[in-house]
Design a protein around this motif. Structure first.
Motif, PDB file in Angstrom:
ATOM      1  N   ILE A 151      33.812  32.312  56.502  1.00  6.79           N
ATOM      2  CA  ILE A 151      34.093  30.900  56.768  1.00  6.79           C
ATOM      3  C   ILE A 151      35.600  30.681  56.891  1.00  6.79           C
ATOM      4  O   ILE A 151      36.076  29.971  57.783  1.00  6.79           O
ATOM      5  CB  ILE A 151      33.502  30.016  55.643  1.00  6.79           C
ATOM      6  N   TYR A 152      36.352  31.321  55.994  1.00  9.81           N
ATOM      7  CA  TYR A 152      37.830  31.213  56.067  1.00  9.81           C
ATOM      8  C   TYR A 152      38.332  31.723  57.403  1.00  9.81           C
ATOM      9  O   TYR A 152      39.168  31.097  58.063  1.00  9.81           O
ATOM     10  CB  TYR A 152      38.441  32.034  54.928  1.00  9.81           C
ATOM     11  N   HIS A 153      37.802  32.878  57.809  1.00  6.44           N
ATOM     12  CA  HIS A 153      38.218  33.491  59.073  1.00  6.44           C
ATOM     13  C   HIS A 153      37.892  32.579  60.242  1.00  6.44           C
ATOM     14  O   HIS A 153      38.677  32.430  61.186  1.00  6.44           O
ATOM     15  CB  HIS A 153      37.494  34.840  59.217  1.00  6.44           C
ATOM     16  N   HIS A 154      36.756  31.936  60.161  1.00  4.63           N
ATOM     17  CA  HIS A 154      36.357  31.009  61.222  1.00  4.63           C
ATOM     18  C   HIS A 154      37.269  29.798  61.266  1.00  4.63           C
ATOM     19  O   HIS A 154      37.683  29.353  62.336  1.00  4.63           O
ATOM     20  CB  HIS A 154      34.899  30.578  60.973  1.00  4.63           C
ATOM     21  N   ASN A 155      37.611  29.264  60.090  1.00  2.17           N
ATOM     22  CA  ASN A 155      38.408  28.046  60.057  1.00  2.17           C
ATOM     23  C   ASN A 155      39.881  28.281  60.348  1.00  2.17           C
ATOM     24  O   ASN A 155      40.535  27.436  60.958  1.00  2.17           O
ATOM     25  CB  ASN A 155      38.283  27.373  58.679  1.00  2.17           C
ATOM     26  N   HIS A 156      40.441  29.401  59.873  1.00  3.31           N
ATOM     27  CA  HIS A 156      41.878  29.625  59.962  1.00  3.31           C
ATOM     28  C   HIS A 156      42.280  30.590  61.069  1.00  3.31           C
ATOM     29  O   HIS A 156      43.452  30.793  61.314  1.00  3.31           O
ATOM     30  CB  HIS A 156      42.422  30.156  58.630  1.00  3.31           C
ATOM     31  N   ARG A 157      41.293  31.160  61.734  1.00  2.71           N
ATOM     32  CA  ARG A 157      41.517  32.117  62.822  1.00  2.71           C
ATOM     33  C   ARG A 157      42.385  33.280  62.408  1.00  2.71           C
ATOM     34  O   ARG A 157      43.176  33.815  63.191  1.00  2.71           O
ATOM     35  CB  ARG A 157      42.111  31.421  64.054  1.00  2.71           C
ATOM     36  N   LYS A 158      42.310  33.666  61.154  1.00  5.84           N
ATOM     37  CA  LYS A 158      42.947  34.908  60.717  1.00  5.84           C
ATOM     38  C   LYS A 158      42.234  35.392  59.467  1.00  5.84           C
ATOM     39  O   LYS A 158      41.544  34.626  58.792  1.00  5.84           O
ATOM     40  CB  LYS A 158      44.443  34.717  60.443  1.00  5.84           C
ATOM     41  N   GLN A 159      42.411  36.691  59.174  1.00  3.69           N
ATOM     42  CA  GLN A 159      41.773  37.253  57.982  1.00  3.69           C
ATOM     43  C   GLN A 159      42.496  36.771  56.732  1.00  3.69           C
ATOM     44  O   GLN A 159      43.690  36.483  56.761  1.00  3.69           O
ATOM     45  CB  GLN A 159      41.875  38.776  58.030  1.00  3.69           C
ATOM     46  N   MET A 160      41.756  36.740  55.630  1.00  2.67           N
ATOM     47  CA  MET A 160      42.372  36.348  54.351  1.00  2.67           C
ATOM     48  C   MET A 160      43.360  37.416  53.917  1.00  2.67           C
ATOM     49  O   MET A 160      43.097  38.609  54.050  1.00  2.67           O
ATOM     50  CB  MET A 160      41.297  36.236  53.268  1.00  2.67           C
ATOM     51  N   SER A 161      44.499  36.979  53.375  1.00  2.00           N
ATOM     52  CA  SER A 161      45.449  37.947  52.820  1.00  2.00           C
ATOM     53  C   SER A 161      44.951  38.368  51.442  1.00  2.00           C
ATOM     54  O   SER A 161      44.145  37.664  50.825  1.00  2.00           O
ATOM     55  CB  SER A 161      46.830  37.310  52.695  1.00  2.00           C
ATOM     56  N   THR A 162      45.453  39.518  50.972  1.00  2.00           N
ATOM     57  CA  THR A 162      44.960  40.058  49.693  1.00  2.00           C
ATOM     58  C   THR A 162      45.163  39.102  48.520  1.00  2.00           C
ATOM     59  O   THR A 162      44.223  38.915  47.729  1.00  2.00           O
ATOM     60  CB  THR A 162      45.584  41.442  49.428  1.00  2.00           C
ATOM     61  N   PRO A 163      46.334  38.462  48.369  1.00  8.83           N
ATOM     62  CA  PRO A 163      46.451  37.500  47.258  1.00  8.83           C
ATOM     63  C   PRO A 163      45.454  36.343  47.356  1.00  8.83           C
ATOM     64  O   PRO A 163      44.979  35.831  46.333  1.00  8.83           O
ATOM     65  CB  PRO A 163      47.889  36.994  47.375  1.00  8.83           C
ATOM     66  N   SER A 164      45.128  35.946  48.572  1.00 11.57           N
ATOM     67  CA  SER A 164      44.133  34.870  48.731  1.00 11.57           C
ATOM     68  C   SER A 164      42.751  35.340  48.312  1.00 11.57           C
ATOM     69  O   SER A 164      42.001  34.624  47.653  1.00 11.57           O
ATOM     70  CB  SER A 164      44.056  34.405  50.183  1.00 11.57           C
ATOM     71  N   VAL A 165      42.397  36.591  48.695  1.00 10.27           N
ATOM     72  CA  VAL A 165      41.110  37.144  48.274  1.00 10.27           C
ATOM     73  C   VAL A 165      41.058  37.211  46.760  1.00 10.27           C
ATOM     74  O   VAL A 165      40.037  36.897  46.138  1.00 10.27           O
ATOM     75  CB  VAL A 165      40.900  38.567  48.862  1.00 10.27           C
ATOM     76  N   ALA A 166      42.200  37.598  46.160  1.00 11.72           N
ATOM     77  CA  ALA A 166      42.262  37.712  44.702  1.00 11.72           C
ATOM     78  C   ALA A 166      41.948  36.377  44.041  1.00 11.72           C
ATOM     79  O   ALA A 166      41.153  36.301  43.102  1.00 11.72           O
ATOM     80  CB  ALA A 166      43.640  38.206  44.284  1.00 11.72           C
ATOM     81  N   GLN A 167      42.564  35.326  44.556  1.00 11.16           N
ATOM     82  CA  GLN A 167      42.333  33.993  44.002  1.00 11.16           C
ATOM     83  C   GLN A 167      40.887  33.555  44.200  1.00 11.16           C
ATOM     84  O   GLN A 167      40.247  33.003  43.300  1.00 11.16           O
ATOM     85  CB  GLN A 167      43.294  32.984  44.649  1.00 11.16           C
ATOM     86  N   MET A 168      40.350  33.844  45.399  1.00 10.65           N
ATOM     87  CA  MET A 168      38.974  33.452  45.704  1.00 10.65           C
ATOM     88  C   MET A 168      37.997  34.143  44.752  1.00 10.65           C
ATOM     89  O   MET A 168      37.051  33.522  44.248  1.00 10.65           O
ATOM     90  CB  MET A 168      38.645  33.822  47.150  1.00 10.65           C
ATOM     91  N   LEU A 169      38.240  35.419  44.488  1.00 10.79           N
ATOM     92  CA  LEU A 169      37.363  36.151  43.583  1.00 10.79           C
ATOM     93  C   LEU A 169      37.417  35.552  42.179  1.00 10.79           C
ATOM     94  O   LEU A 169      36.391  35.338  41.538  1.00 10.79           O
ATOM     95  CB  LEU A 169      37.754  37.633  43.555  1.00 10.79           C
ATOM     96  N   GLY A 170      38.650  35.233  41.727  1.00  7.55           N
ATOM     97  CA  GLY A 170      38.798  34.622  40.408  1.00  7.55           C
ATOM     98  C   GLY A 170      38.033  33.317  40.315  1.00  7.55           C
ATOM     99  O   GLY A 170      37.311  33.058  39.342  1.00  7.55           O
ATOM    100  N   ASN A 171      38.163  32.495  41.355  1.00  3.96           N
ATOM    101  CA  ASN A 171      37.466  31.199  41.348  1.00  3.96           C
ATOM    102  C   ASN A 171      35.953  31.379  41.395  1.00  3.96           C
ATOM    103  O   ASN A 171      35.207  30.665  40.718  1.00  3.96           O
ATOM    104  CB  ASN A 171      37.919  30.351  42.535  1.00  3.96           C
ATOM    105  N   THR A 172      35.491  32.327  42.226  1.00  4.85           N
ATOM    106  CA  THR A 172      34.045  32.567  42.346  1.00  4.85           C
ATOM    107  C   THR A 172      33.451  33.003  41.015  1.00  4.85           C
ATOM    108  O   THR A 172      32.359  32.575  40.641  1.00  4.85           O
ATOM    109  CB  THR A 172      33.766  33.651  43.395  1.00  4.85           C
ATOM    110  N   LEU A 173      34.187  33.841  40.278  1.00  4.84           N
ATOM    111  CA  LEU A 173      33.684  34.293  38.985  1.00  4.84           C
ATOM    112  C   LEU A 173      33.655  33.135  37.990  1.00  4.84           C
ATOM    113  O   LEU A 173      32.691  32.991  37.232  1.00  4.84           O
ATOM    114  CB  LEU A 173      34.567  35.432  38.450  1.00  4.84           C
ATOM    115  N   TYR A 174      34.677  32.300  37.984  1.00  7.79           N
ATOM    116  CA  TYR A 174      34.714  31.196  37.024  1.00  7.79           C
ATOM    117  C   TYR A 174      33.669  30.141  37.324  1.00  7.79           C
ATOM    118  O   TYR A 174      33.213  29.423  36.435  1.00  7.79           O
ATOM    119  CB  TYR A 174      36.099  30.548  36.932  1.00  7.79           C
TER     120      TYR A 174
END
Lengths: 289, 205
Positions: A151-174
């Protein structure tokens, strides 16, 4: 059910119990017959409350409610939604690369379910997630992250950067703070500047960028070694920058050690080296005992 | 909270070429509180035997006194020095005598056979089940860390100086990841020429 149906039902049950009693009469003791509720003139069989078989023996429940062993005659339930499927994962960050590795054994108790199941999952071209723990939770977590990444890739027309993935994973777990994913994660990749990045997590989303990380059943065997060799702790010699090939050899040593002393780690290791150019995967065999 | 983790300990014994080394941390704590930073857990029993006693501190000291006493009796009766194998067996029997009310200590024995100079290593659980190995034995509150370090760093037939380095690195890296052990270390290297003791400077936390 009409009132007539109800009366007929009671009649049927009454006949049934009388038939039972006449068959069983020669086998019943005098005491049993005396104590029979019907003989005492109490309520009929249809109105008898259920018997709960608690850990302290059979107990008659209260007639108007069913307690389910909550406040009266508590009994143990044996179901746990979690199971530990074993395994060890490891990630090390370098100046322009990251190495992520995990063993490929899937186990349950003392049994090996598979010798060839991957614990590593490339979320983007520059970022790999390694997870040990409960396989079903790990799979589900990956699905959720994949979808969010798409969804991020679709909306932002670029792949997620590693720090962004890191944050997303943290949020998903919480997000599942009160019924957690039983997944112990390490995230390894290259950040936007091309430097190696490793993030360590706990099961409920607390995370931190670290120079290296190991998680799973073999983490105690590996972490002090990485402290000494990668972190250069308690060493008198000069610290030097390690190339990716040397770090891969260290990773292999670490998994041989963990494979020796941990029953859940073994069979083989999958090693991924992530650079700005992409991801290269190699496998290395371990003892299968 | 296990009673074996009340005071905190970390120890390793490792075999080299015609030598053995035994190392331990220096911390004595009462759960989270550190009480002493120079507590001795490795004891010299004679020129060829060292024993490391890790676990409940009161039992460490009691067992040390009992072992000294029993060794003394042995030497009076037998008119010769105890060998490491006999010592290890004595310790095992002593612990099993207290099978249903044990000493909360998990000892390791490091010795050198006086005639052949071959290393001897053994370790036991708190009720005396012994295990002899050729490479290394560990005990304490961070055995996972210690096993990982030893398994990776160990090489057979190390010379005394190399053995010291290996023991030192293995111990320090392991105790730095354990809250209950650390505050420095001590390493004894035993060869036919004598015992060399060195203190380790590590993280003081």
């Amino acid at each position: 059910l009409t009132a007539l149906d109800f009366v007929l039902l009671q009649l049927l049950q009454h006949t049934h119990i009388n038939l039972y009693r006449s068959t069983m009469a020669p086998f019943r003791t005098h005491n049993q017959q005396q104590n029979s509720r019907n003989a005492a003139g109490g309520p009929g069989l249809a109105m008898m409350p259920p018997i709960i078989h608690s850990s302290e023996g059979p107990v008659m429940a209260k007639a108007d409610t069913i307690d389910h062993g909550v406040t009266e005659a508590p009994y143990e339930r044996g179901f746990s939604p979690y199971e530990f499927n074993g395994g060890t994962t490891l990630a090390i960050a370098g100046p322009d690369y990251a190495v992520v590795a995990a063993d490929t054994r899937l186990s349950s108790g003392y049994e090996i379910l598979s010798r060839d199941v991957s614990k590593l999952h490339a979320l983007t071209d520059r970022c790999v997630l390694g997870s040990a723990g409960c396989k079903t939770d790990v799979d589900q977590l990956r699905s959720v992250l994949d979808i969010k990444q798409k969804i991020y890739h679709h909306n932002h027309r670029k792949q997620m950067s590693t720090p962004s993935v890191a944050q997303m994973l943290g949020n998903t777990l919480y997000y599942k703070r009160f019924f957690p994913y039983y997944a112990f994660n390490v995230l390894g990749g290259v950040d936007a500047e091309g430097k190696g990045a490793v993030y360590s997590y706990d099961a409920i989303g607390s995370f931190e960028r670290t120079p290296f990380s190991a998680t799973g059943s073999g983490q105690a065997y590996i972490i002090p070694l990485l402290d000494n060799v990668i972190g250069h702790k308690n060493r008198a010699d000069e610290k030097r920058e390690l190339p990716a090939e040397e770090v891969v050899e260290i990773v292999k040593d670490a998994f041989v050690t963990a494979g020796e002393r941990d029953i859940y780690t073994g069979d083989s290791v999958e090693i991924m080296v992530i650079t700005a150019e992409g991801i290269q995967t190699t496998t290395f065999d371990l003892k299968r005992d | 909270m296990s009673i074996l983790e009340y005071n905190g300990a970390a120890m390793i014994a490792m075999a080299g070429k015609d030598c053995v080394g035994i190392a331990a941390d220096r911390r004595l704590g009462i759960q989270a509180q550190t009480v002493s930073t120079d507590f001795t857990k490795v004891f010299k029993m004679n020129d060829t035997i060292h024993v490391g006693l890790g676990g409940l501190a009161t039992d460490v000291q009691t067992l040390h006194n009992i072992l000294k006493f029993r060794m003394g009796l042995y030497e009076l009766r037998e008119e010769r020095e105890m060998t490491p194998q006999v010592f290890s067996h004595l310790l095992s029997t002593l612990l099993y005598e207290k099978r249903f009310g044990p000493y909360f200590v998990e000892p390791i024995v490091a010795g050198l056979d006086a005639k052949t100079n071959k290393p001897f290593l053994s370790s036991m659980d708190l009720i005396g089940a012994p295990v002899q190995t050729k490479d290394f034995v560990v005990s304490g509150t961070c055995t996972g860390n210690l096993y990982g370090m030893c398994e990776t760093l160990y090489k057979p037939d190390l010379e005394p100086d190399a053995l010291f380095e290996t023991l030192a690195q293995a111990l320090l890296a392991s105790v730095d990841r354990d809250a209950l052990s650390g505050w420095g270390g001590v390493v004894h290297i035993i060869t036919k020429d004598g015992v060399t003791t060195r203190e380790l400077k590590g993280r003081q936390d």
